[in-house]
Write a protein that holds these residues in place. Structure first.
Motif, PDB file in Angstrom:
ATOM      1  N   CYS A  66       0.828  -1.244  -0.144  1.00 35.53           N
ATOM      2  CA  CYS A  66       0.029   0.130   0.106  1.00 35.53           C
ATOM      3  C   CYS A  66       1.005   1.356   0.017  1.00 35.53           C
ATOM      4  CB  CYS A  66      -0.828  -0.125   1.180  1.00 35.53           C
ATOM      5  SG  CYS A  66      -0.353   0.325   3.064  1.00 35.53           S
ATOM      6  N   GLY A  67       1.955   1.031   0.605  1.00 37.38           N
ATOM      7  CA  GLY A  67       2.943   2.328   0.442  1.00 37.38           C
ATOM      8  C   GLY A  67       2.624   3.173   1.655  1.00 37.38           C
ATOM      9  N   ARG A  68       1.448   3.092   2.328  1.00 35.21           N
ATOM     10  CA  ARG A  68       1.007   3.810   3.533  1.00 35.21           C
ATOM     11  C   ARG A  68       1.178   3.473   4.718  1.00 35.21           C
ATOM     12  NH1 ARG A  68      -4.141   5.938   0.087  1.00 35.21           N
ATOM     13  NH2 ARG A  68      -4.447   7.434   2.088  1.00 35.21           N
ATOM     14  N   CYS A  69       0.950   2.107   4.981  1.00 38.45           N
ATOM     15  CA  CYS A  69       1.010   1.619   6.555  1.00 38.45           C
ATOM     16  C   CYS A  69       2.377   1.890   7.346  1.00 38.45           C
ATOM     17  CB  CYS A  69       0.468   0.205   6.525  1.00 38.45           C
ATOM     18  SG  CYS A  69       1.893  -1.047   5.925  1.00 38.45           S
ATOM     19  N   ALA A  70       2.333   1.497   8.437  1.00 37.01           N
ATOM     20  CA  ALA A  70       3.648   1.782   9.327  1.00 37.01           C
ATOM     21  C   ALA A  70       4.850   0.930   8.667  1.00 37.01           C
ATOM     22  CB  ALA A  70       3.411   1.353  10.671  1.00 37.01           C
ATOM     23  N   ASN A  71       4.323  -0.325   8.542  1.00 34.93           N
ATOM     24  CA  ASN A  71       5.594  -0.959   7.803  1.00 34.93           C
ATOM     25  C   ASN A  71       5.944  -0.486   6.655  1.00 34.93           C
ATOM     26  OD1 ASN A  71       5.958  -2.690  10.110  1.00 34.93           O
ATOM     27  ND2 ASN A  71       4.635  -4.514   9.406  1.00 34.93           N
ATOM     28  N   CYS A  72       5.183  -0.197   5.507  1.00 37.67           N
ATOM     29  CA  CYS A  72       5.388   0.309   4.295  1.00 37.67           C
ATOM     30  C   CYS A  72       6.306   1.708   4.482  1.00 37.67           C
ATOM     31  CB  CYS A  72       4.202   0.621   3.403  1.00 37.67           C
ATOM     32  SG  CYS A  72       3.520  -1.002   2.785  1.00 37.67           S
ATOM     33  N   LYS A  73       6.081   2.276   5.480  1.00 36.72           N
ATOM     34  CA  LYS A  73       6.725   3.702   5.788  1.00 36.72           C
ATOM     35  C   LYS A  73       7.921   3.340   6.055  1.00 36.72           C
ATOM     36  CE  LYS A  73       3.509   6.867   5.161  1.00 36.72           C
ATOM     37  NZ  LYS A  73       3.722   7.944   3.944  1.00 36.72           N
ATOM     38  N   LYS A  74       8.255   2.069   6.703  1.00 37.79           N
ATOM     39  CA  LYS A  74       9.877   1.890   7.003  1.00 37.79           C
ATOM     40  C   LYS A  74      10.533   1.325   5.935  1.00 37.79           C
ATOM     41  CE  LYS A  74       8.361  -0.496  10.899  1.00 37.79           C
ATOM     42  NZ  LYS A  74       8.355  -1.199  12.067  1.00 37.79           N
ATOM     43  N   GLY A  75      10.021   1.122   4.614  1.00 36.24           N
ATOM     44  CA  GLY A  75      10.302   0.247   3.581  1.00 36.24           C
ATOM     45  C   GLY A  75      10.223  -1.227   3.844  1.00 36.24           C
ATOM     46  N   MET A  76       9.558  -1.748   4.605  1.00 30.26           N
ATOM     47  CA  MET A  76       9.351  -3.071   4.680  1.00 30.26           C
ATOM     48  C   MET A  76       8.009  -3.544   4.198  1.00 30.26           C
ATOM     49  SD  MET A  76      10.183  -5.193   8.217  1.00 30.26           S
ATOM     50  CE  MET A  76       8.582  -4.557   9.210  1.00 30.26           C
ATOM     51  N   TYR A  77       7.792  -3.322   2.655  1.00 31.94           N
ATOM     52  CA  TYR A  77       6.604  -3.674   1.927  1.00 31.94           C
ATOM     53  C   TYR A  77       6.094  -5.182   2.025  1.00 31.94           C
ATOM     54  CZ  TYR A  77       8.167   0.623  -0.527  1.00 31.94           C
ATOM     55  OH  TYR A  77       8.182   1.957  -0.953  1.00 31.94           O
ATOM     56  N   SER A  78       7.406  -5.940   2.404  1.00 30.16           N
ATOM     57  CA  SER A  78       6.936  -7.298   2.374  1.00 30.16           C
ATOM     58  C   SER A  78       5.989  -7.725   3.478  1.00 30.16           C
ATOM     59  CB  SER A  78       8.116  -8.355   2.393  1.00 30.16           C
ATOM     60  OG  SER A  78       8.845  -7.753   3.786  1.00 30.16           O
ATOM     61  N   HIS A  79       5.883  -6.858   4.481  1.00 28.89           N
ATOM     62  CA  HIS A  79       4.995  -7.089   5.613  1.00 28.89           C
ATOM     63  C   HIS A  79       4.041  -5.789   5.736  1.00 28.89           C
ATOM     64  CE1 HIS A  79       7.294 -10.212   7.337  1.00 28.89           C
ATOM     65  NE2 HIS A  79       8.334  -9.611   6.925  1.00 28.89           N
ATOM     66  N   CYS A  80       3.428  -5.190   4.445  1.00 26.82           N
ATOM     67  CA  CYS A  80       2.548  -4.634   4.311  1.00 26.82           C
ATOM     68  C   CYS A  80       1.187  -4.682   5.230  1.00 26.82           C
ATOM     69  CB  CYS A  80       2.034  -4.308   3.125  1.00 26.82           C
ATOM     70  SG  CYS A  80       0.565  -3.046   2.895  1.00 26.82           S
ATOM     71  N   GLU A  81       0.737  -3.812   6.338  1.00 23.73           N
ATOM     72  CA  GLU A  81      -0.172  -4.234   6.955  1.00 23.73           C
ATOM     73  C   GLU A  81      -1.689  -3.973   6.627  1.00 23.73           C
ATOM     74  OE1 GLU A  81       1.133  -2.628  11.232  1.00 23.73           O
ATOM     75  OE2 GLU A  81       1.857  -1.535   9.461  1.00 23.73           O
ATOM     76  N   ASN A  82      -1.586  -3.655   5.197  1.00 26.92           N
ATOM     77  CA  ASN A  82      -2.951  -3.335   4.497  1.00 26.92           C
ATOM     78  C   ASN A  82      -3.297  -4.499   3.679  1.00 26.92           C
ATOM     79  OD1 ASN A  82      -4.207  -1.151   6.314  1.00 26.92           O
ATOM     80  ND2 ASN A  82      -2.928   0.038   4.674  1.00 26.92           N
ATOM     81  N   GLY A  83      -2.582  -6.079   3.826  1.00 26.52           N
ATOM     82  CA  GLY A  83      -2.896  -6.929   2.842  1.00 26.52           C
ATOM     83  C   GLY A  83      -2.034  -7.025   1.795  1.00 26.52           C
ATOM     84  N   GLY A  84      -1.057  -6.440   1.641  1.00 28.77           N
ATOM     85  CA  GLY A  84       0.053  -6.493   0.777  1.00 28.77           C
ATOM     86  C   GLY A  84       0.909  -7.505   1.094  1.00 28.77           C
ATOM     87  N   GLY A  85       2.183  -7.333   0.683  1.00 29.71           N
ATOM     88  CA  GLY A  85       3.169  -8.619   0.869  1.00 29.71           C
ATOM     89  C   GLY A  85       3.450  -9.514  -0.345  1.00 29.71           C
ATOM     90  N   TRP A  86       3.776 -10.846  -0.106  1.00 21.69           N
ATOM     91  CA  TRP A  86       3.966 -11.549  -1.199  1.00 21.69           C
ATOM     92  C   TRP A  86       2.521 -12.399  -1.276  1.00 21.69           C
ATOM     93  CZ3 TRP A  86       4.793 -17.313  -1.183  1.00 21.69           C
ATOM     94  CH2 TRP A  86       4.536 -17.907  -2.425  1.00 21.69           C
ATOM     95  N   ILE A  87       1.602 -11.616  -2.195  1.00 23.53           N
ATOM     96  CA  ILE A  87       0.132 -12.295  -2.244  1.00 23.53           C
ATOM     97  C   ILE A  87       0.016 -12.707  -3.702  1.00 23.53           C
ATOM     98  CG2 ILE A  87      -0.709 -10.717  -0.618  1.00 23.53           C
ATOM     99  CD1 ILE A  87      -1.726  -8.860  -2.588  1.00 23.53           C
ATOM    100  N   LEU A  88       0.831 -12.187  -4.850  1.00 29.83           N
ATOM    101  CA  LEU A  88       0.489 -12.507  -6.149  1.00 29.83           C
ATOM    102  C   LEU A  88       0.879 -13.982  -6.297  1.00 29.83           C
ATOM    103  CD1 LEU A  88       2.040  -9.842  -8.605  1.00 29.83           C
ATOM    104  CD2 LEU A  88      -0.336 -10.641  -8.266  1.00 29.83           C
ATOM    105  N   GLY A  89      -0.100 -14.699  -6.931  1.00 26.59           N
ATOM    106  CA  GLY A  89       0.184 -16.166  -7.269  1.00 26.59           C
ATOM    107  C   GLY A  89       0.354 -17.016  -5.928  1.00 26.59           C
ATOM    108  N   ASN A  90      -0.165 -16.360  -4.960  1.00 28.71           N
ATOM    109  CA  ASN A  90      -0.046 -17.008  -3.660  1.00 28.71           C
ATOM    110  C   ASN A  90      -1.710 -16.983  -2.840  1.00 28.71           C
ATOM    111  OD1 ASN A  90       0.290 -17.742  -0.803  1.00 28.71           O
ATOM    112  ND2 ASN A  90       1.727 -16.232  -0.504  1.00 28.71           N
ATOM    113  N   LEU A  91      -2.056 -15.682  -2.454  1.00 29.27           N
ATOM    114  CA  LEU A  91      -3.248 -15.282  -1.982  1.00 29.27           C
ATOM    115  C   LEU A  91      -4.264 -14.901  -2.922  1.00 29.27           C
ATOM    116  CD1 LEU A  91      -2.397 -13.663   1.507  1.00 29.27           C
ATOM    117  CD2 LEU A  91      -2.697 -16.116   1.252  1.00 29.27           C
ATOM    118  N   ILE A  92      -3.686 -14.369  -4.018  1.00 26.00           N
ATOM    119  CA  ILE A  92      -4.396 -13.765  -5.187  1.00 26.00           C
ATOM    120  C   ILE A  92      -3.980 -14.373  -6.352  1.00 26.00           C
ATOM    121  CG2 ILE A  92      -5.402 -11.783  -3.850  1.00 26.00           C
ATOM    122  CD1 ILE A  92      -3.482 -10.068  -5.954  1.00 26.00           C
TER     123      ILE A  92
END
Ligand SMILES: [Zn+2]
Ligand SMILES: [Zn+2]
Length: 349
Positions: free
Chosen positions: A90-116
């Motif tokens: 999302c680029g906006r949650c606390a983890n994304c703000k730290k550059g930790m996109y893989s742990h996006c708190e709004n349902g992001g992370g490694w989801i492609l070909g996994n959860l979606i």
């Protein structure tokens, strides 16, 4: 549309699936022009990734053209060429703000070909498109850029950056698969004095040598650690990158790490490992783990576009989307097929 669909352990098919639609205002639909298969997809096929369920379209790497954007997508227009990141964020949650996109708190992370549904298809829906896609510069080689969806940022962020590699260092990379080779390519940004590659496959070691490894060791007899200690005058290595994800390869790393050195784990582990703290507690070492965040993708895009980094060397085979089942067979028998990365082109392109 055609898509490679997972139907439970060992079962896959090239199925006709409905074309994805925008579900959220931050989504984009991308028409895939090129995609590839990851070692992770083979783990999924073995049933090792329980979050992937029957009916899921696989794939988390690729490039394509924006077909449709949601109302809140502001960075991209229909018709633009884009690189798809394996990590959606999302680029906006606390983890994304730290550059930790893989742990996006709004349902992001490694989801492609996994959860979606993923990228091994004619079209894919990308959530959080503004932060999960990257514009492709005009004239850039799309095949080379497919290597930037996952393997190059993974080798670089989890291996080279976490390993704090410095000029003059002695580096060992355990595993010369696509991720280990991506670490080898990006490690050379920092001019290490020695790069020792370890694998059981002579072909991969030959490739590693041509990519810049200074020493290669076949660990078929299980004595790689001894050989590395001998090569380094018993001192060990400054940085040991674990790029396989099995206890044996982690064990090599903890045996060869020099005092003050770093072990950077990249491999995804399915079993616990033994950590020999009885020896390492006084050795001033650092052990890091990380899931790729793809925060370095813009930098890597520039180095590839400028020709400083040439990831196209990793591509050994070409298929069309219609040949996806064959592409999996080839990649699944990488050793006998001499395969590294397989490139899949959408025939409509
Ligand atoms: Zn991957
Ligand atoms: Zn987020």
């Amino acid at each position: 549309m055609k898509a490679l669909v997972y139907h439970g352990p060992g079962q896959r098919a090239l199925d006709d699936m409905p074309k994805p639609e925008i579900r959220s205002a931050t989504d984009a639909i991308v028409r895939i022009t090129r995609t590839t298969i990851c070692g992770t997809d083979l783990h999924i096929m073995k049933g090792d990734v329980p979050t992937v369920t029957d009916g899921r379209i696989l794939g988390h790497e690729g490039v394509g053209i924006i077909e449709q954007v949601g109302a809140n997508v502001s960075n991209f227009l229909v018709g633009e060429h884009v690189l798809i990141s394996c990590i959606s964020s999302c680029g906006r949650c606390a983890n994304c703000k730290k550059g930790m996109y893989s742990h996006c708190e709004n349902g992001g992370g490694w989801i492609l070909g996994n959860l979606i549904d993923g990228t091994q298809a004619e079209y894919v829906r990308i959530p959080f498109a503004d932060n999960s896609l990257y514009p492709i510069p005009a004239g850039a080689d799309e095949e080379a850029l497919v290597m930037l969806s996952d393997i190059l940022p993974t080798g670089f962020e989890c291996g080279v950056l976490n390993g704090q590699l410095k000029p003059g260092d002695t580096l060992a990379i355990i595993g010369a698969g696509p991720i280990g080779l991506a670490a080898l390519l990006t490690a050379q940004f920092y001019s290490p004095a020695e790069i020792i590659m370890v694998d059981n496959d002579d072909n991969r070691l030959k490739v590693a040598k041509s990519f810049g490894a200074t020493q290669v060791i076949n660990n078929g007899l299980g004595n790689a650690a001894e050989k590395i200690m001998a090569l380094t005058g018993n001192r060990g290595v400054d940085v040991a990158i674990e790029a396989i994800g099995i206890p044996e390869s982690f064990d090599i790393c903890q045996t060869i790490v020099a005092a003050g050195g770093h072990i950077a784990n990249v491999g995804g582990h399915g079993k616990p490992v033994q950590l020999n703290l009885d020896r390492l507690w006084a050795q001033n070492i650092t052990l890091t783990t990380r899931l790729v965040d793809t925060v370095t993708t813009p930098m890597l895009l520039k180095t590839v576009t400028a020709g400083k980094l040439q990831p196209k060397q990793l591509i050994t085979h070409h298929f069309t989307l219609d040949q996806m089942m064959q592409a999996y067979d080839t990649f699944g028998n990488a050793s006998s097929e001499l395969a590294l990365k397989v490139m899949i082109t959408n025939q409509n392109d």
